[in-house]
Design a protein around this motif. Sequence first.
Motif, PDB file in Angstrom:
ATOM      1  N   UNK A  46       0.947  -1.352  -0.114  1.00  0.00           N
ATOM      2  CA  UNK A  46      -0.041   0.014   0.090  1.00  0.00           C
ATOM      3  C   UNK A  46       0.777   1.241   0.061  1.00  0.00           C
ATOM      4  N   UNK A  47       0.403   2.273  -0.625  1.00  0.00           N
ATOM      5  CA  UNK A  47       1.036   3.729  -0.606  1.00  0.00           C
ATOM      6  C   UNK A  47       1.004   4.126   0.819  1.00  0.00           C
ATOM      7  N   UNK A  48       0.103   3.630   1.699  1.00  0.00           N
ATOM      8  CA  UNK A  48       0.178   4.075   3.179  1.00  0.00           C
ATOM      9  C   UNK A  48       1.539   3.613   3.764  1.00  0.00           C
ATOM     10  N   UNK A  49       1.990   2.410   3.362  1.00  0.00           N
ATOM     11  CA  UNK A  49       3.259   2.046   3.762  1.00  0.00           C
ATOM     12  C   UNK A  49       4.411   2.645   3.402  1.00  0.00           C
ATOM     13  N   UNK A  50       4.378   3.004   2.032  1.00  0.00           N
ATOM     14  CA  UNK A  50       5.454   4.072   1.501  1.00  0.00           C
ATOM     15  C   UNK A  50       5.248   5.279   2.209  1.00  0.00           C
ATOM     16  N   UNK A  51       4.105   5.850   2.514  1.00  0.00           N
ATOM     17  CA  UNK A  51       4.215   7.127   3.259  1.00  0.00           C
ATOM     18  C   UNK A  51       4.709   6.980   4.613  1.00  0.00           C
ATOM     19  N   UNK A  52       4.262   5.733   5.320  1.00  0.00           N
ATOM     20  CA  UNK A  52       4.714   5.574   6.745  1.00  0.00           C
ATOM     21  C   UNK A  52       6.238   5.656   6.738  1.00  0.00           C
ATOM     22  N   UNK A  53       6.857   4.924   5.782  1.00  0.00           N
ATOM     23  CA  UNK A  53       8.385   4.808   5.532  1.00  0.00           C
ATOM     24  C   UNK A  53       8.971   6.136   5.367  1.00  0.00           C
ATOM     25  N   UNK A  54       8.382   6.958   4.484  1.00  0.00           N
ATOM     26  CA  UNK A  54       9.016   8.384   4.215  1.00  0.00           C
ATOM     27  C   UNK A  54       8.827   9.183   5.460  1.00  0.00           C
ATOM     28  N   UNK A  55       7.613   9.111   6.086  1.00  0.00           N
ATOM     29  CA  UNK A  55       7.687   9.750   7.345  1.00  0.00           C
ATOM     30  C   UNK A  55       8.618   9.488   8.442  1.00  0.00           C
ATOM     31  N   UNK A  56       8.892   8.133   8.570  1.00  0.00           N
ATOM     32  CA  UNK A  56      10.017   7.741   9.488  1.00  0.00           C
ATOM     33  C   UNK A  56      11.247   8.125   9.131  1.00  0.00           C
ATOM     34  N   UNK A  57      11.365   8.310   7.806  1.00  0.00           N
ATOM     35  CA  UNK A  57      12.747   9.035   7.208  1.00  0.00           C
ATOM     36  C   UNK A  57      12.898  10.376   7.497  1.00  0.00           C
ATOM     37  N   UNK A  58      11.895  10.985   8.182  1.00  0.00           N
ATOM     38  CA  UNK A  58      12.033  12.452   8.071  1.00  0.00           C
ATOM     39  C   UNK A  58      11.125  13.467   7.150  1.00  0.00           C
ATOM     40  N   UNK A  59      10.078  12.730   6.704  1.00  0.00           N
ATOM     41  CA  UNK A  59       9.003  13.248   5.976  1.00  0.00           C
ATOM     42  C   UNK A  59       9.563  14.097   4.597  1.00  0.00           C
ATOM     43  N   UNK A  60       8.872  15.059   4.344  1.00  0.00           N
ATOM     44  CA  UNK A  60       8.930  15.819   3.006  1.00  0.00           C
ATOM     45  C   UNK A  60      10.439  16.423   3.193  1.00  0.00           C
ATOM     46  N   UNK A  61      10.706  17.029   4.174  1.00  0.00           N
ATOM     47  CA  UNK A  61      12.429  17.850   4.005  1.00  0.00           C
ATOM     48  C   UNK A  61      13.522  16.727   3.839  1.00  0.00           C
ATOM     49  N   UNK A  62      13.252  15.585   4.577  1.00  0.00           N
ATOM     50  CA  UNK A  62      14.524  14.474   4.341  1.00  0.00           C
ATOM     51  C   UNK A  62      14.513  13.890   3.138  1.00  0.00           C
ATOM     52  N   UNK A  63      13.301  13.491   2.737  1.00  0.00           N
ATOM     53  CA  UNK A  63      12.900  12.794   1.252  1.00  0.00           C
ATOM     54  C   UNK A  63      13.473  13.725   0.068  1.00  0.00           C
ATOM     55  N   UNK A  64      12.838  15.027   0.225  1.00  0.00           N
ATOM     56  CA  UNK A  64      12.887  16.053  -0.948  1.00  0.00           C
ATOM     57  C   UNK A  64      14.437  16.187  -0.909  1.00  0.00           C
TER      58      UNK A  64
END
Length: 1477
Positions: A908-926
């Motif tokens: 699910x994209x919710x899982x990808x979203x959870x992983x991105x959030x754990x990695x630091x959210x939009x600032x870190x992933x961006x």
Amino acid sequence: MEQICDLEEGIIVSGGFNECYVHIILQAAVAGLACIGVVLGMCVVRDIPRLRLPRVTGIDSARGLCCGLLFLVGIAEFLVGVSSSQVLNETSGIEGGCIAIAAMAVGFWQQQEVRRGLGEQFSLKIWWLLTTAAQVLATYDRASKDSWVALGFSAGELVLCTAATAAYLVPTGRVSGQPSLEGDGGISLVGGAQFARTISTRDPSPEEHMGIAGWLAFSWFTPIVDLAYQRDQEQGKLELTDVYPLTRKNVAARQLERLDQHWQVELRKEKPALLSAMTRAFRVEVFSTAWVKFINDCLHFVGPFLLNRIVNFVKHTGFEADEPLWMGYAYAIGMVLSSACQAFLMAHYFQGGYQTGMRLRTGLILMSYSKALRVLPWATPPKEEPPEEPQPQRRCCKKTPKKKPALPTGGMGQMTNIISADTDKFTFLMPYFNLIWSCPLQIVICFFMLAHYVQWALFAGVFVMIIFTIVSSTVAGKARKIQQEAMKAKDERLKMEVELLKIVKIIKFYAWEVAIEERVKELRNKELKLQLRYKLWNVALFLSFSLSPVLVALGTFACYTLLQKKTLDAATAFTALSLFNILSFPLGLFARMARFFMEAAVAKDRIEAFLLSPEVSARPSTVPDPKMALQLQSKLEWPDKSVLLEQVDISVKKGEMLVIVGKTGVGKSGLLYAMLGELPIATDAGKAHLTGSVGYCSQNAWIRNATLRDNITSSSSVEHDDRYEAVLDACALRADLHVLPDGDQTAIGDRGINLSGGQKQRVALARAVYANPDIYILDDVLSALDSHVTTHICENLLRGPLLAGKTVILVTHSPKAVPLANRVVCLEDKKVSFNGSYEEFKGSGAVNEEVIHEDPENSAEAEPETNSDTKKDSKDEKAKETKAPASAPAKKEKAAAAQEERRSGAVSWHVYGAYAKACGGVPAVGTFLVAVALSEGSRNFSDGWLAHWSNKGGGGDGVAVYALAALVCLVTGLVYSTTRVLVGQRGSRVLHEKCLNALLRAHMSFFDLTPNGQILNRLAEDTNILDYNLPQTMSANIIWFWRAASIVVICMLVGWYLIFLMLPMFLLYARLAKRYLPATRDLRRLDAAARSPIFSHFSESMQGVSTIRAMQHQEQAVHTNMGRLETQMEAYYLSNTAARWLSLRLQFNGTILVGAVSILGIYLSSNNKVSSGLVGLAITYALRLTDTLNQVNRESADRETQMVSVERVQNYVTNVKQEAALRVSNSVQPSWPSQGNIQVSNVKMRYRDGLPIVLDGISLDIKAGQRVGIVGRTGCGKSSFLSTFLRLVELEEGSIVVDGVDISGIGLHDLREKVAMIPQDPAILTGTVRFNLDPFGKKSDEELWEVLEKSQLKPRIESAGGLDSKVEEGGGNYSVGELQLLCLARALLRRQESGGLLLLDEATSALDAETDQTIQKVIRSDFNCTIITIAHRIQTLMDYDKVAVFEGGKVVEFDSPQELMKRESKFQSLAKEGGAM
């Protein structure tokens, strides 16, 4: 058209036939018949599903080979005919095209016949005869004309047609209507109503008998892909029964046998080496793929060679043409064929590599498991090396050989790490193992070819290479040392997590969740700091190799243009660039190779240290005296050389019962270990002899995750068994079968979670009795039993017929069992203080009456009526129990079995979203995405500048810009790599912390239903993927998508009309990926889910390893482990095959693009519409497309499958049922409970929805300061009441009010921190004594020593080294009784000055009577509070204020013990049975 075909001349003309009729019309008619027949045939058979196991014969393979070769020859004739009129005319080209189309159509139909189980078609045989006849005419016509090339093509086609006709005339024996996927009412590939039967026939894998063509193309795997895709469309998923079984060469037993055979040879050497054993066992597989890699490496350099020829050809066409046009097309065809061959070779090379890695991992896991069944049951510290003598300094430069670091061995954490992480390192290593020689070979060939094109400028590049090699070797050494430390830190963290899972219930009792979470975080942070250092060193390693091709190219081109004063033309530039791209593969893989080799080397050292760790002694030899069953004459020492017992001299005759008594911690269990051979005895220290088989029951009951009957009989059989029925009666289990949902077929949860302590002990005792051994060794098995049950066991088992004539050695504190002994051994002060008959023992005064006192009911002075009544009651009860069969239908509702959840469909994209959030959210992933764009964009710029530079003359003025581009590549590469490490590490840290928090806050029902193996899989395997694999895979996935897009853009610059080729290519790619992803995703999930039972069984085996060894069940345990491992191997092997299946098909996409770009470039260059530099750049990029698309697919699949680990961890974070809030502000006063008044009103409780009521209307009124005892038979709800009181389970109805506060409205910690608790099972964590007493660190040393003294543990702790002395895993360096005293000390730390509560759950069951009495005195004197006690010994309740008798979840009696003893009551009956009257 008129020039090609003149119909007016007739069929026969001078010099032969009319080419229009023979070579065009006739061949087109033949091809048309084939196409029409295939179309009509597919309309007829489109609804016939494919076979599960297609039967491929040698004739089928021959037919497919003939069709394939005929297709290739036809394509070659077509390309040459339409491109070069000087060699062949257009007629030959059209003829070749018709033949190729016909061969492709017939070959496709041939595959359908095999896959769908169709009968052979007579019309197809007729078609081949017509085709051969037409080819005879065509060949005759060519022979009559002066065209040798055309004759060669025609003759080849005639030979292939003749061979195909012969193959089709030979019958295959296949008939129409063979069973298909839905042939027997199983799965329907159209509807979804028949999923009840999956592909469960478990026939041999089709790989075993697949033909050469199907084997090359991995066609045997296609049915799995189709089934997974169909299931995905119908919202289903693959199941374990769907996958193919392992081939005979891959079965687990074969791998264990091979590796263990060579390891045994090594053990006979002075210095055994695991590497040597692995090399000899698997060298054939490793080097059998070497020739495949060698051919592939050679073909790798065909591309740059042909690229150079094509660019030169393009540059010199037109007025300066040196070669005919057909030569250019021949170069293009050569590139296509070279790329196609590489696709096959690479796919099968990696398939062989992963298969070898799987086999090696399997052998290592099974060897490690077998070793774990032999290793000492205590963690052993590393051996201390003797101090090195100073060596005289040598003047030569010889290095002193480095010694391997000593590694600690043993412990559940390390062993879990070995089977989960260490063995996986070899799985990753083996596909790249041949790169040891392949990378240097590719580098040498690269440099040799570069020397031909750029002369001595090459040495500048060599110099850069040498610098990078030196840097990388230094970096690799540093990284390896850090990784060793990181793995040790991971061992510590896993050990703590394993332990907290074992005692999570006690952690909740004590309200220790926060302290334990902080402790695990502390260990995790230590691990992550070491990981970060390791990864940052790997960044340096990655940069040194990934950027080296750019810097090597810079050095070479700078030297070529500035020093040699030569211009860099397009042919030289892009041939060199292509070679540098090839060079980037071995150089880029050096970083990964170095990491794999480092990690594998560390893993090898750890596994080797474990395999060489001390083992238990061999089974004691037979007693020389035939009348004796056991003899032990020795001084006994623990592995750390501390004395267990001074000189021991014990002999036991056959048929004799020996009882061993002594105070808590005196060494009784250690003595049994020595008898069993568990405790090593040095040859000069003494000897041990044992005659006959052994039935062993340990003090901590070992329960398997199986049915109750299987736990006793070790067999799933349900047939009537007289001995089994007798064992149930003798061990007082008959009544329990009425309580359990399915009788003796009730599945027992992990760690016996759905059994009480007494039930677990009796099941373990029944296992030993059912085995019918010669000698029974029973370690304090009566301590966990209620008093009346103890009486039953003594009368019906120890005195009963099942043990008649058997040798029994019993450790006990029970006064009921000691009088049954023929001989008694008493231990005191590390020595045997008494060894004689029971009568002698009574009068010896060896121990006082509080340790062993005579039971009134066994006394000679006891009243006859009492004995008579007791015996009568016992007989009546036994008669009633015997009437109920073991498998009587359950009256209670069955609990749902615990199944690990495995989701279906895409992650699910919710899982990808959870992983991105754990990695630091939009600032870190961006930031990370920008770093990727800058890094890859700088590489594209450097390549584009090279094309521009070479087109503008290639002078030395372009070097500066190219050097600037290289510098930008270096900087952006560093930024990207560092960002990837930091972002990935943060994601791993956050997800693990959330998962840990969710587990510690989880409702107890989650642990009741979930085996430890499933939880450990998240904390070990999935966390390892989050730590190391997923960040790298995610970034690689993005990078390869970028590179694929850049290839498309560059190729489009050659000609916009390539869009018409690329569009169907990428549509095909998308279709393949969509069809493939469900299979690889489901297989990865199956692989992950199948690992959990391996962990569960491993953990279960380690808990009962002494029992397994004593009863010699090692072979059965290994067989179970092997079966679970093979289940996981099946999914893993097919998961890897899925990647090969797709990569092979995608690489043909790249092959088509290479050919198209090359042919289009040659065509456009003939009209001077495209520059040679652009053609060179496009072909250079197109050559990368094969690998790029393969990498896009591989990384996408890896990303999808590794995201399953995030999904599984996130599932625990979001879906595990949580307990109530830990704190509720202002709910209670700090001094609460100041008095201890308790009102229990109509309490009803069930453990989970759907389960029966356990407590049914409990009501009690307990006054402040009262001591209340709770008694009752097994399963009556005693322990459930305490669980309810501490809110481990919430009430369904009713209330519990303490000092006017309803406990359901306050925080869990507000309640649990104010209640002192001494549990039945002592809870101990690895660490120090101080940590186990006071994990929050709030108490002073004086307070800790005070409670230890009151608990009678001060001398023991002082001798061990004080408050900071180490507590081994599971409290292995303390006896069970000492651990319970440690729990008492914890409770003393929590006592309040006045008021408060103390709960005791059979807390002194493992203590001797004297210590028990002492502890009771401490409780009376030091706990000025309300006390609720569950007790086995009725005597301990006689001075209590109230006693509550539980029966069937209800309170049937509640009064003072004195009042209850005066009348005929349930309590009086229990007191009689327990010997308290």
